[in-house]
Design an enzyme around this catalytic site. Structure first.
Site, PDB file in Angstrom:
ATOM      1  N   ASP A   1       9.278   2.922  -0.477  1.00  0.00           N
ATOM      2  CA  ASP A   1       8.241   3.544   0.337  1.00  0.00           C
ATOM      3  C   ASP A   1       8.523   3.182   1.799  1.00  0.00           C
ATOM      4  O   ASP A   1       8.183   2.110   2.281  1.00  0.00           O
ATOM      5  CB  ASP A   1       6.864   3.049  -0.099  1.00  0.00           C
ATOM      6  CG  ASP A   1       5.756   3.684   0.722  1.00  0.00           C
ATOM      7  OD1 ASP A   1       6.051   4.328   1.745  1.00  0.00           O
ATOM      8  OD2 ASP A   1       4.582   3.520   0.345  1.00  0.00           O
TER       9      ASP A   1
ATOM     10  N   TYR B   1       0.859  -1.192   0.000  1.00  0.00           N
ATOM     11  CA  TYR B   1       0.000   0.000   0.000  1.00  0.00           C
ATOM     12  C   TYR B   1       0.888   1.232   0.000  1.00  0.00           C
ATOM     13  O   TYR B   1       1.850   1.324   0.771  1.00  0.00           O
ATOM     14  CB  TYR B   1      -0.883  -0.009   1.252  1.00  0.00           C
ATOM     15  CG  TYR B   1      -1.738   1.228   1.435  1.00  0.00           C
ATOM     16  CD1 TYR B   1      -2.758   1.528   0.542  1.00  0.00           C
ATOM     17  CD2 TYR B   1      -1.519   2.095   2.506  1.00  0.00           C
ATOM     18  CE1 TYR B   1      -3.554   2.660   0.713  1.00  0.00           C
ATOM     19  CE2 TYR B   1      -2.310   3.223   2.685  1.00  0.00           C
ATOM     20  CZ  TYR B   1      -3.325   3.497   1.786  1.00  0.00           C
ATOM     21  OH  TYR B   1      -4.107   4.620   1.959  1.00  0.00           O
TER      22      TYR B   1
ATOM     23  N   LYS C   1       4.601   9.294   8.846  1.00  0.00           N
ATOM     24  CA  LYS C   1       4.482   8.752  10.209  1.00  0.00           C
ATOM     25  C   LYS C   1       5.561   9.309  11.151  1.00  0.00           C
ATOM     26  O   LYS C   1       5.449  10.428  11.601  1.00  0.00           O
ATOM     27  CB  LYS C   1       4.481   7.225  10.153  1.00  0.00           C
ATOM     28  CG  LYS C   1       3.310   6.714   9.276  1.00  0.00           C
ATOM     29  CD  LYS C   1       3.130   5.227   9.340  1.00  0.00           C
ATOM     30  CE  LYS C   1       2.148   4.707   8.298  1.00  0.00           C
ATOM     31  NZ  LYS C   1       0.781   4.639   8.700  1.00  0.00           N
TER      32      LYS C   1
HETATM   33  N1  PLP Z   1       2.903   4.131   2.302  1.00  0.00           N
HETATM   34  C1  PLP Z   1       2.855   3.215   3.274  1.00  0.00           C
HETATM   35  C2  PLP Z   1       3.853   2.108   3.277  1.00  0.00           C
HETATM   36  C3  PLP Z   1       1.904   3.310   4.287  1.00  0.00           C
HETATM   37  O1  PLP Z   1       1.868   2.379   5.256  1.00  0.00           O
HETATM   38  C4  PLP Z   1       0.993   4.384   4.256  1.00  0.00           C
HETATM   39  C5  PLP Z   1      -0.042   4.502   5.306  1.00  0.00           C
HETATM   40  O2  PLP Z   1      -0.249   3.654   6.133  1.00  0.00           O
HETATM   41  C6  PLP Z   1       1.075   5.320   3.220  1.00  0.00           C
HETATM   42  C7  PLP Z   1       2.043   5.174   2.258  1.00  0.00           C
HETATM   43  C8  PLP Z   1       0.131   6.483   3.182  1.00  0.00           C
HETATM   44  O3  PLP Z   1       0.411   7.358   4.220  1.00  0.00           O
HETATM   45  P1  PLP Z   1      -0.730   8.379   4.764  1.00  0.00           P
HETATM   46  O4  PLP Z   1      -1.765   7.551   5.415  1.00  0.00           O
HETATM   47  O5  PLP Z   1       0.022   9.287   5.695  1.00  0.00           O
HETATM   48  O6  PLP Z   1      -1.232   9.111   3.568  1.00  0.00           O
END
Ligand code: PLP
Length: 458
Positions: free
Chosen positions: A263, A163, A291
């Protein structure tokens, strides 16, 4: 500053609160929320749809604990889905945010905290330049546009069950929130209604940990692919660890000019100071963070080699902007968090130690209760899959017994342990979790495992 776990759990906490938990306030807040917010929540997994029951509405958080609107206190394993690595309400972070607020909450002009946080992030991650945004989604979305602008190519390659946020181009075979709500959204690619096929077609999908499939896709289409984006350790299908072969294939994928985008929104500053990539020896072209980098306030960032980052406006042709980007409150929380992490080099070992003992204790408890589980753990991330395993990709994760997980989750919740309300999530341990929390968690888990068995035999 060293992070000290609280010597005692808060007065309200008791593992014996068990079945008699009051939920009147949460019940009524949920009813009100559902009238004015879709599903009563502002992010889907919070709604408890896959585990049943009413989500708890939280009133406060301190150290390793959350307290809900009814006064029930929980040992928290979500940590706001990752940011709270120091524990909640950490004094250094709180004081930094209060001090920042006293100097004005938003400037719409650059400030010193952005410079200091960027220097700190570059220093520990090896990125040469970094751009701050407001969420993980914004970070991955902007990094992908940058990769397309830099390479002049259209396609992106991602992995099933990874994700990367909720924007159109990456909502394809996209992990936890989508797996959890599959009955609602439909589990096909694209993963969400409203994502045009035309966007989804620009995203190619391969199985995580399948090195031959990645090699074959790159051999056939590599010249069209701007970037391979990946979670270096997956948290969004439950925890999945990359194999050495897969890591080598990721390195090979950049051979023909394709950029590698790590990511690290979840794993950055969590699995080590230099994230999962630092820990695994991967060298991406671009990285995305979120985060922890915001210490509990809304921050994301992307960064990498200067020649690529200088393609971003105002110096380069790739446009990206944000009214609140670099916000002083958000920067102050991120800065205080990363500084506290730097000042406590033993923290990552302590987190690993706690989480490994938690994994061992849970495995033992499941065995004693006669419940089959497969536990994936690395650093302070852990998932208990309700199946025999091994679990190394999305297809394997999706074989889990989600009904058994739901029973276990409810068993933990009523005993004052707040686990992630989905089979397909990681939990997050913080520096505020100590012996008291470990013992209480394992006791609750033992009893919850027994309940699964009793339910199966009923
Ligand atoms: N990338 C990863 C690996 C994530 O776990 C998340 C959210 O949990 C995101 C991107 C998206 O981040 P946000 O919820 O701050 O938009």
């Amino acid at each position: 500053m060293t992070v000290t776990p609280p010597a005692q759990p808060p007065a309200a906490f008791s593992t014996a609160q068990s079945t008699a938990q009051a939920t009147g306030q949460s019940d009524s807040l949920f009813e009100r929320a559902k009238r004015v917010t879709p599903g009563g929540v502002n992010s889907p997994v919070r709604a408890f749809r896959s585990v049943g029951g009413v989500p708890r509405f939280m009133a406060s958080a301190d150290g390793a604990y959350l307290t809900d609107a009814d006064g029930n206190t929980y040992i928290d394993y979500i940590g706001s889905w990752g940011p709270m690595i120091l524990g909640h309400n950490h004094p250094a972070v709180r004081e930094a945010v209060v001090a920042a607020a006293q100097s004005g909450t938003s400037f719409g002009a650059p400030g010193w905290r952005e410079v200091e946080l960027a220097e700190l992030v570059c220093g520990v991650t090896g990125a040469q330049k970094v751009r701050f945004v407001n969420s993980g989604t914004e970070a991955t979305m902007s990094a992908l546009r940058l990769a397309r602008g830099f390479t002049g190519r259209k396609y992106t390659l991602k992995f099933r069950g990874n994700y990367h946020g909720h924007f159109d181009g990456l909502l394809v075979e996209a992990g936890s929130g989508l797996m959890t709500n599959a009955g609602v959204l439909g589990a096909a690619a694209p993963s969400s209604a409203g994502v045009p096929d035309e966007y989804a077609r620009l995203t190619l999908v391969s199985e995580y940990n399948d090195a031959p499939a990645l090699d074959a896709l790159m051999a056939a289409r590599g010249h069209e692919i701007a970037a391979v984006i990946f979670e270096p350790v997956v948290g969004n299908a439950g925890v999945l660890l990359p194999t050495t072969e897969f890591l080598s294939a990721l390195h090979r994928a950049r051979g023909g000019g394709t950029l590698l985008i790590a990511d690290e929104v979840m794993t950055g500053f969590r699995l080590s100071a230099s994230g999962a990539t630092g820990r695994l020896g991967l060298r991406p072209d671009l990285s995305c963070w979120g985060k922890i980098i915001g210490g509990g306030l809304p921050v994301g960032a992307y960064g990498g080699r200067a020649e690529i980052m200088d393609f971003v406006s105002p110096v380069g042709p790739v446009y990206q902007a944000g009214t609140l980007s670099g916000n002083p409150l958000a920067m102050s929380a991120g800065l205080a968090t990363l500084q506290a992490l730097q000042a406590d080099p033993g923290l990552y070992d302590r987190l690993e130690h706690y989480t490994a003992r938690l994994a061992g204790g849970l495995a033992q408890a499941a065995l004693e209760a006669g419940v089959t589980v497969c536990i994936n753990q690395i650093g302070s991330m852990l998932t208990v899959f309700f199946q025999a395993g091994p679990v190394s990709n999305y297809t394997e994760a999706a074989r889990s017994d989600t009904a058994a997980f739901a029973t276990w989750f409810q068993g933990l919740l009523k005993r004052g342990v707040y686990w992630a309300p989905s089979q397909y999530e990681s939990i997050f341990v913080s520096g505020a979790h100590g012996e008291t929390e470990l013992e209480a968690t394992l006791q609750a888990a033992r009893e919850a495992f027994v309940e699964i068995k009793a339910q199966a035999n009923a």
